[in-house]
Design a protein around this motif. Structure first.
Motif, PDB file in Angstrom:
ATOM      1  N   THR A 272       0.797  -1.236   0.000  1.00 55.94           N
ATOM      2  CA  THR A 272       0.000   0.000   0.000  1.00 55.94           C
ATOM      3  C   THR A 272       0.829   1.285   0.000  1.00 55.94           C
ATOM      4  O   THR A 272       0.273   2.367   0.150  1.00 55.94           O
ATOM      5  N   LYS A 273       2.127   1.163  -0.158  1.00 62.20           N
ATOM      6  CA  LYS A 273       2.975   2.353  -0.055  1.00 62.20           C
ATOM      7  C   LYS A 273       3.347   2.953  -1.404  1.00 62.20           C
ATOM      8  O   LYS A 273       4.104   3.924  -1.461  1.00 62.20           O
ATOM      9  N   THR A 274       2.807   2.407  -2.473  1.00 63.79           N
ATOM     10  CA  THR A 274       3.168   2.874  -3.804  1.00 63.79           C
ATOM     11  C   THR A 274       2.140   3.850  -4.364  1.00 63.79           C
ATOM     12  O   THR A 274       0.994   3.912  -3.901  1.00 63.79           O
ATOM     13  N   ASP A 275       2.548   4.563  -5.401  1.00 59.83           N
ATOM     14  CA  ASP A 275       1.633   5.472  -6.102  1.00 59.83           C
ATOM     15  C   ASP A 275       0.522   4.678  -6.774  1.00 59.83           C
ATOM     16  O   ASP A 275      -0.603   5.174  -6.925  1.00 59.83           O
ATOM     17  N   LEU A 276       0.824   3.448  -7.189  1.00 60.88           N
ATOM     18  CA  LEU A 276      -0.171   2.599  -7.838  1.00 60.88           C
ATOM     19  C   LEU A 276      -1.366   2.391  -6.916  1.00 60.88           C
ATOM     20  O   LEU A 276      -2.524   2.503  -7.337  1.00 60.88           O
ATOM     21  N   TYR A 277      -1.091   2.098  -5.646  1.00 61.78           N
ATOM     22  CA  TYR A 277      -2.174   1.873  -4.689  1.00 61.78           C
ATOM     23  C   TYR A 277      -2.952   3.169  -4.438  1.00 61.78           C
ATOM     24  O   TYR A 277      -4.187   3.177  -4.456  1.00 61.78           O
ATOM     25  N   PHE A 278      -2.228   4.256  -4.231  1.00 65.01           N
ATOM     26  CA  PHE A 278      -2.891   5.539  -3.979  1.00 65.01           C
ATOM     27  C   PHE A 278      -3.783   5.905  -5.165  1.00 65.01           C
ATOM     28  O   PHE A 278      -4.936   6.321  -4.980  1.00 65.01           O
ATOM     29  N   ASN A 279      -3.275   5.757  -6.365  1.00 66.08           N
ATOM     30  CA  ASN A 279      -4.042   6.109  -7.560  1.00 66.08           C
ATOM     31  C   ASN A 279      -5.255   5.205  -7.732  1.00 66.08           C
ATOM     32  O   ASN A 279      -6.316   5.659  -8.184  1.00 66.08           O
ATOM     33  N   ALA A 280      -5.101   3.942  -7.367  1.00 59.71           N
ATOM     34  CA  ALA A 280      -6.225   3.005  -7.482  1.00 59.71           C
ATOM     35  C   ALA A 280      -7.347   3.384  -6.514  1.00 59.71           C
ATOM     36  O   ALA A 280      -8.527   3.405  -6.880  1.00 59.71           O
ATOM     37  N   VAL A 281      -6.981   3.687  -5.275  1.00 68.30           N
ATOM     38  CA  VAL A 281      -7.985   4.091  -4.290  1.00 68.30           C
ATOM     39  C   VAL A 281      -8.644   5.402  -4.718  1.00 68.30           C
ATOM     40  O   VAL A 281      -9.863   5.560  -4.624  1.00 68.30           O
ATOM     41  N   SER A 282      -7.837   6.327  -5.198  1.00 67.93           N
ATOM     42  CA  SER A 282      -8.355   7.618  -5.655  1.00 67.93           C
ATOM     43  C   SER A 282      -9.326   7.429  -6.819  1.00 67.93           C
ATOM     44  O   SER A 282     -10.388   8.064  -6.884  1.00 67.93           O
TER      45      SER A 282
END
Length: 455
Positions: A272-282
């Protein structure tokens, strides 16, 4: 020629009238059958099934969804092996009839689960569940069926059967996780509405049955998702998950269910520490905002120390939850954010939490602590007035105990500590204050304290 047309038309009207009357009669009979099942009168309902299967096989799917309950009851009630064998055969035949008349219903799922309960081979069960999931995904809501389906799918992957590749596994895993989340949210929302309705009025039998059937569904669905994560963990890691989702993300970027599954899969694997995860949640927050997604978005923004966005997402989460406990917890999370930086907002959200969940004592404990943490610089108070605020803090503690009696010992312990900090009679005299005097606190406190007799 004209006479033939008239005869045909009259015959056609008579046929339509008879058919309409039959459908109406069937609808009434199926309704009576459903009522018997809802009332738990399975033996009475069992006596009606034969005629309904013969005369009304395609009038209403309720015949099969409620009929399946009757057949399962017969299986469970059978006392001898012969009776049980007969009951199972009749139940399987009924699911076949269900599939024949309602191909996109949940007949295959019912048959698969019955076969599983009777120890049937996996090779006979998997095709039913696999086909059902592809044609009637909306009906695939029973957590046991979801768990069984994935277990059988993973077994095929482990056996390296043709077509069951790592990529296929991750696609199925992602899709199922998204589906589980959707089912869980729907169950939670419906339960919350019905429980709220139940407080105001008597609910219908069908609604009572739903509440009984789904009592443990939310936790069970969570457990299924957790078990799925444990199953795939030996086969995937953050690197492989991120590589897969990185390549698949763009073409699935408009599918809320797929992205939801991706988010859950990454979170389960602690990636959960990557931009991929943040962008997916966003992205998911924009496509299909729910309480869980908004809460997760708030948590991510909080880690980035973006307080404004954190509060915005927490507020959204609170609005989307009908669960008063969750709503109050969110408001308390916001209060904690402001604990040291903005006491006015901290108290504001603590009070919102208390209003949302009147059975929670946490907001009052929080506010009492805020009063006791007041410094000489806060609100331009005199030293005596600051000390006298302890009486407001103690009164607030009492509210915590009233709201939530389990805090009785906590409140007693905190009160003992607070009492050691009350102002003395000498301090009151120096401040020209005495018993009965009223101190009005403005600022963010907004309390009044009537001084008791001091020692």
């Amino acid at each position: 020629m004209k006479l033939h047309r008239v005869v045909f038309f009259v015959t056609f009207l008579a046929f339509m009238h008879t058919a309409s009357a039959q459908v109406s009669k069937c609808a009434d009979n199926i309704s009576a059958f459903k009522s018997a099942v809802l009332a738990g009168k399975y033996e009475e309902a069992a006596g009606q099934i034969a005629a309904l299967k013969k005369d009304c096989p395609r009038v209403n799917e309720d015949l099969y969804t409620y009929g399946n309950r009757v057949y399962l009851y017969n299986v469970e009630a059978a006392r001898t092996d012969a009776d049980k064998k007969k009951a199972v055969e009749e139940a399987l035949a009924f699911t076949d009839l269900y599939v024949k008349n309602y191909p996109s219903g949940s007949g295959e799922i019912a048959k698969a689960m019955l076969l599983s309960s009777q120890g049937a081979a996996d090779k006979d069960i998997f095709p039913l569940l696999d086909h059902a999931y592809s044609v009637s995904k909306a009906n695939f809501k029973e957590y046991r069926a979801i768990e069984l389906y994935f277990r059988l799918y993973y077994a095929k992957f482990s056996a390296k059967e043709k077509g069951f590749t790592t990529e296929a596994l991750l696609q199925k895993y992602t899709d199922l996780l998204g589906h589980i989340a959707e089912v869980r949210n729907n169950v939670a929302d419906k339960r919350a509405k019905l429980l709220s309705k139940q407080k105001e009025q008597e609910i219908e039998q069908e609604e009572s049955m739903f509440l009984a059937d789904t009592k443990y569904d939310e936790s069970s669905l969570d457990a299924v998702a957790d078990n799925m994560a444990k199953q795939v963990s030996p086969s995937v890691d953050c690197k492989s998950l991120e590589a897969f989702y990185g390549s698949e993300y763009e073409k699935n970027s408009k599918s809320a269910a797929w992205i939801n599954g991706m988010v859950i899969a990454l979170k389960n694997a602690r990636c959960t520490k990557t931009d991929l995860y943040f962008n997916a949640v966003s992205s998911l927050y924009g496509l299909r905002p729910t309480y869980d997604v908004a809460y997760e978005m708030a948590q991510l923004y909080q880690k980035k120390n973006n307080i404004a966005k954190t509060v915005e997402c927490y507020e959204a989460a609170a609005k989307m939850s009908a669960n008063v406990v969750r709503k109050a917890d969110v408001f308390m999370a916001i209060a904690e954010l402001y604990r040291n930086s903005d006491k006015a907002k901290a108290k504001q959200y603590a009070l919102k939490a208390a209003e949302a969940n009147t059975k929670s004592g946490m907001p009052y404990l929080f506010i009492a602590e805020q009063y006791m943490s007041l410094t000489a610089k806060d609100c331009d108070l005199s030293e005596f007035d600051r000390k006298a605020l302890v009486f407001a803090a103690i009164a607030t503690l009492k509210k915590a105990e009233i709201a939530e009696p389990r805090f009785k010992n906590t409140v007693a312990s905190m009160e003992q500590g607070y009492l050691k900090r009350i102002p003395t009679k000498k301090e009151a005299k120096a401040a020209r204050k005495g018993k009965g005097d009223v101190i009005t606190y403005g600022c963010w406190i907004n309390e009044t304290v009537t001084l008791p007799k001091l020692k």
